[in-house]
Design a protein around this motif. Structure first.
Motif, PDB file in Angstrom:
ATOM      1  N   GLN A  70     115.468 102.265  21.106  1.00 24.27           N
ATOM      2  CA  GLN A  70     116.749 102.907  20.805  1.00 24.27           C
ATOM      3  C   GLN A  70     116.803 103.422  19.371  1.00 24.27           C
ATOM      4  O   GLN A  70     117.142 104.582  19.134  1.00 24.27           O
ATOM      5  CB  GLN A  70     117.909 101.934  21.050  1.00 24.27           C
ATOM      6  N   GLU A 115     119.251  92.430  17.484  1.00 23.76           N
ATOM      7  CA  GLU A 115     120.073  92.206  18.667  1.00 23.76           C
ATOM      8  C   GLU A 115     120.506  90.741  18.752  1.00 23.76           C
ATOM      9  O   GLU A 115     121.652  90.431  19.088  1.00 23.76           O
ATOM     10  CB  GLU A 115     119.299  92.586  19.929  1.00 23.76           C
ATOM     11  N   SER A 153     130.610  99.916  21.525  1.00 26.10           N
ATOM     12  CA  SER A 153     129.182  99.953  21.223  1.00 26.10           C
ATOM     13  C   SER A 153     128.375 100.378  22.447  1.00 26.10           C
ATOM     14  O   SER A 153     127.458 101.192  22.351  1.00 26.10           O
ATOM     15  CB  SER A 153     128.726  98.573  20.740  1.00 26.10           C
ATOM     16  N   ALA A 154     128.717  99.829  23.601  1.00 25.00           N
ATOM     17  CA  ALA A 154     127.992 100.171  24.828  1.00 25.00           C
ATOM     18  C   ALA A 154     128.226 101.618  25.236  1.00 25.00           C
ATOM     19  O   ALA A 154     127.298 102.322  25.622  1.00 25.00           O
ATOM     20  CB  ALA A 154     128.409  99.230  25.953  1.00 25.00           C
ATOM     21  N   THR A 156     129.141 104.221  23.342  1.00 28.11           N
ATOM     22  CA  THR A 156     128.623 105.207  22.390  1.00 28.11           C
ATOM     23  C   THR A 156     127.148 104.992  22.043  1.00 28.11           C
ATOM     24  O   THR A 156     126.554 105.814  21.354  1.00 28.11           O
ATOM     25  CB  THR A 156     129.427 105.167  21.079  1.00 28.11           C
ATOM     26  N   ASP A 157     126.561 103.901  22.517  1.00 29.27           N
ATOM     27  CA  ASP A 157     125.177 103.531  22.205  1.00 29.27           C
ATOM     28  C   ASP A 157     124.963 103.439  20.695  1.00 29.27           C
ATOM     29  O   ASP A 157     123.951 103.872  20.158  1.00 29.27           O
ATOM     30  CB  ASP A 157     124.186 104.510  22.838  1.00 29.27           C
ATOM     31  N   THR A 158     125.956 102.887  20.012  1.00 27.59           N
ATOM     32  CA  THR A 158     125.871 102.602  18.581  1.00 27.59           C
ATOM     33  C   THR A 158     126.275 101.151  18.386  1.00 27.59           C
ATOM     34  O   THR A 158     126.797 100.530  19.302  1.00 27.59           O
ATOM     35  CB  THR A 158     126.825 103.499  17.764  1.00 27.59           C
ATOM     36  N   CYS A 159     126.057 100.632  17.208  1.00 28.00           N
ATOM     37  CA  CYS A 159     126.478  99.255  16.971  1.00 28.00           C
ATOM     38  C   CYS A 159     126.911  99.090  15.526  1.00 28.00           C
ATOM     39  O   CYS A 159     126.077  98.997  14.617  1.00 28.00           O
ATOM     40  CB  CYS A 159     125.372  98.265  17.310  1.00 28.00           C
TER      41      CYS A 159
END
Length: 187
Positions: A70, A115, A153-154, A156-159
């Protein structure tokens, strides 16, 4: 410039000498296990490395890696925007190791992968919000905020939590290490 391309770990292993490998994980993750010969440039420092990466790409192909693929895919998009071609490793170093390819580790105790750090902090905050919520009703909003952040987060695939945690001292590169890496890449 085209977007990022991806290569399977077995294909990358066959061509490893042809690549300049850039590992965009935190220094702690990098120390815990990396592809032999990889250079560590954390994702949040990629912009400062662009001149050195451009020089390295002029000499050969860049293979960008992270734990899952990612962050390396995000790095490849940043590099493509700067007209620097790069390839990402499908499945990251996790898939690389699962396929039985060599992994170099530094001695000593390694930092947890990002993670795992995020799961620890998110879980702790949710548990604290629920526990405190039995005595202080408004404390439950802490759990709700973390839950909402995880959903965001899920989607937008950001954290955001990983971005904050990456700034902790054990996740930051030492200036001398990053400077040495950039100097080696520029040559």
């Amino acid at each position: 410039m085209t977007t990022d391309t991806a290569v399977h770990p077995d294909q990358a292993a066959e061509r490893l000498p042809e690549y300049t490998v850039i590992d965009v994980r935190t220094p702690g993750e990098y120390a815990a296990g990396r592809i032999p010969g990889a250079h560590n440039i954390p994702l949040d420092h990629l912009h400062t490395a662009l001149p050195a990466l451009k020089a390295a790409a002029a000499r050969g192909e860049l293979l960008v890696v992270c734990a899952s693929g990612q962050r390396s895919a995000a790095a490849c998009r940043q590099l493509a925007a700067a007209d620097i071609p790069a390839t990402t490793l499908t499945g990251g170093t996790t898939a690389w190791a699962e396929r039985g390819h060599p992994v170099h580790r530094d001695g000593g105790r390694a930092a947890w992968p990002m993670e795992r750090q995020v799961r620890l902090v998110a879980g702790s905050l949710v548990a604290a919000g629920l526990a405190l919520g039995t005595r202080y009703r408004h404390a439950r909003w802490l759990s709700a905020a973390v839950g909402g952040g995880l959903v965001f987060s899920a989607v937008t695939d950001t954290c955001g939590m990983a971005a904050v945690l990456s700034r902790l001292p054990h996740n930051r590169p030492r200036t001398a290490d990053l400077d040495a890496t950039l100097e080696a890449l520029a040559r």
